[in-house]
Design an enzyme around this catalytic site. Structure first.
Site, short mmCIF file in Angstrom:
data_model
loop_
_atom_site.label_atom_id
_atom_site.label_comp_id
_atom_site.label_asym_id
_atom_site.label_seq_id
_atom_site.Cartn_x
_atom_site.Cartn_y
_atom_site.Cartn_z
N ASP A 113 34.61 35.83 43.73
CA ASP A 113 33.35 35.70 42.98
C ASP A 113 32.79 34.28 42.97
OD1 ASP A 113 35.01 34.36 41.14
OD2 ASP A 113 33.87 35.15 39.45
N GLU A 114 33.15 33.49 43.97
CA GLU A 114 32.86 32.06 43.91
C GLU A 114 32.50 31.53 45.30
OE1 GLU A 114 35.81 28.44 42.65
OE2 GLU A 114 36.48 30.50 42.57
P1 TTP Z 1 37.18 33.87 37.58
O1 TTP Z 1 35.88 33.44 38.16
O2 TTP Z 1 38.22 32.84 37.32
O3 TTP Z 1 36.97 34.62 36.19
P2 TTP Z 1 35.78 35.53 35.72
O4 TTP Z 1 34.73 35.68 36.76
O5 TTP Z 1 36.35 36.83 35.20
O6 TTP Z 1 35.23 34.76 34.44
P3 TTP Z 1 34.34 33.42 34.41
O7 TTP Z 1 33.06 33.82 33.75
O8 TTP Z 1 35.13 32.47 33.59
O9 TTP Z 1 34.14 32.96 35.82
O10 TTP Z 1 37.83 34.99 38.50
C1 TTP Z 1 37.04 35.96 39.17
C2 TTP Z 1 37.72 37.31 39.17
O11 TTP Z 1 39.02 37.19 39.74
C3 TTP Z 1 37.93 37.89 37.78
O12 TTP Z 1 36.84 38.67 37.32
C4 TTP Z 1 39.19 38.67 37.93
C5 TTP Z 1 39.93 38.01 39.05
N1 TTP Z 1 41.06 37.24 38.51
C6 TTP Z 1 42.34 37.75 38.61
O13 TTP Z 1 42.54 38.83 39.17
N2 TTP Z 1 43.39 37.06 38.05
C7 TTP Z 1 43.20 35.84 37.42
O14 TTP Z 1 44.17 35.24 36.93
C8 TTP Z 1 41.86 35.32 37.33
C9 TTP Z 1 41.61 33.99 36.65
C10 TTP Z 1 40.85 36.04 37.89
MG MG Z 2 33.92 34.01 37.71
#
Ligand code: TTP
Ligand code: MG
Length: 362
Positions: A113-114
């Site tokens: 997601d990045e």
């Molecule tokens: P992140 O971008 O770290 O988290 P997020 O998108 O849920 O929240 P934020 O708004 O803080 O960005 O991670 C992206 C996805 O990756 C998240 O939705 C689920 C997955 N993930 C895991 O499977 N295990 C983990 O430990 C983390 C941090 C994320």
């Molecule tokens: Mg995220």
């Protein structure tokens, strides 16, 4: 140290907000505006497994990614708990990434997601960059019903740090010449790659903020951390300059586990291998890769390491086929009397799965 005066790059770091939870909320109205927790079954507090992610409403209760699901349940018993659908998230991720790519000069996806985007050649200044980012956020909202946060800066590390400072739905701009000043008040933990251990070490030397880190000579940081010290120094000074570049499909994906104490109980060893297969399979689904090779690694006490590999008849994403292959590969070691230090599972010969659109509700 002065930042250079010629025009530097303009980099975006885009990170989707509570990604898996937001995808679920988009699909089901009853999941919207509630504490939504994606992860293992909480079984009224008795469940095993962890929180994968959760909505911002759930974060208010202290729920976090990686937490045991039983703890999440104690913190937030009235939350809505949902099992993850990795394949769905992988498909949505592909669509989102394709949209992002269409906005970028150069594009680099870093996780599900990045992504980083180099937009230097598409805009003439930071005002133009902000407008572009606002347009991008609007398109993601309208097309996918999803929000993201964006950091804009002259380099990747600062863009990523900026993105994290305002979430969800944030837009944080750090113009050229302002990087050191922007970073100074933030804790060293804000730097990508600085974990508990490094932060603890720095704290023991009275370095808690990036501003304090900026005062430490590069030479000293190299003494402390070797090559990592060069990176830290560059990030803190706003001089890190790694390029945004498209990444190829990975050649392999692997997971492994080192036992805290060398293990001899094969029930525990097999259960651990099972969990590794589960974890690896989630990654296969979320990265939308099919695989044809499976390998198993085992390390006994005294570092004797063996790997065994199997090529499947065809490309697959089926967990059962990975599980079967791993079971047959480990069979020869089960009668071994030596204690086991580490087990690992790896898949290779990977191919991206194309097509199959997600259905968009609302
Ligand atoms: P992140 O971008 O770290 O988290 P997020 O998108 O849920 O929240 P934020 O708004 O803080 O960005 O991670 C992206 C996805 O990756 C998240 O939705 C689920 C997955 N993930 C895991 O499977 N295990 C983990 O430990 C983390 C941090 C994320
Ligand atoms: Mg995220």
């Amino acid at each position: 140290m002065k930042e250079e005066s010629q025009r530097e790059r303009i980099i975006f770091h885009v990170d989707m907000d509570s990604f898996y939870a937001s995808v679920e909320a988009r699909e089901s109205p009853s999941y919207r505006n509630v504490p939504l927790i994606i992860g293992a079954d909480p079984r009224e507090g008795q469940g095993r497994g962890v929180v994968v992610t959760c909505s911002y409403e759930a974060r208010k209760f202290g729920v976090r990614s990686g937490q045991p699901i039983s703890r999440a349940y104690r913190l937030c018993p009235d939350g809505v708990y949902v099992r993850p659908k990795f394949e769905l998230y992988g498909r949505v991720s592909d669509e989102v990434m394709n949209t992002l790519r269409s906005y970028a000069g150069t594009f680099e996806q870093v996780s599900i997601d990045e992504a980083f985007m180099d937009v230097t050649d598409l805009v003439s200044d930071y005002e133009g960059a902000s407008k572009l980012a606002e347009g991008l956020k609007r398109e993601l909202r309208e097309k996918f019903g999803l929000t993201c946060s964006i950091g804009i800066a002259p380099n990747k590390s600062c863009a990523k740090i900026a993105c994290e400072t305002q979430k969800p739905d944030g837009l944080t701009v750090v113009e050229q010449g302002k990087v050191r000043e922007f970073l100074a008040p933030l804790p060293v933990r804000a730097i990508p790659g600085v974990g508990k251990k490094t932060a603890g070490f720095l704290k023991s030397r009275a370095i808690e903020t990036i501003g304090e880190l900026q005062k430490v000579p590069g030479k000293q940081l190299v003494k402390y951390f070797g090559k990592g010290g060069v990176w830290l120094w560059g990030v803190a000074q706003g001089l890190e300059k790694t390029e945004v570049r498209e990444r190829d499909t990975p050649k392999s994906l692997s997971v492994e586990h080192t036992f805290e104490m060398d293990e001899e109980d094969w029930r525990i060893i097999l259960e651990t291998v099972q969990q590794l297969v589960d974890e690896l399979h989630e990654r296969v689904l979320s990265t939308r890769l099919a695989l044809r090779k499976v390998s198993f690694k085992i390390r006994f006490e005294a570092f004797q390491t063996f790997t065994r590999e199997k090529t499947l008849g065809d490309f697959t994403t089926e967990k059962e086929l990975i599980r079967e292959a791993v079971s047959s590969l480990l069979e020869e070691f089960r009668s071994d009397r030596r204690k086991v230090r580490l087990v690992g599972v790896r898949v290779a010969d990977l191919k991206k799965i194309e097509g199959k659109q997600t259905t968009l509700s609302s």
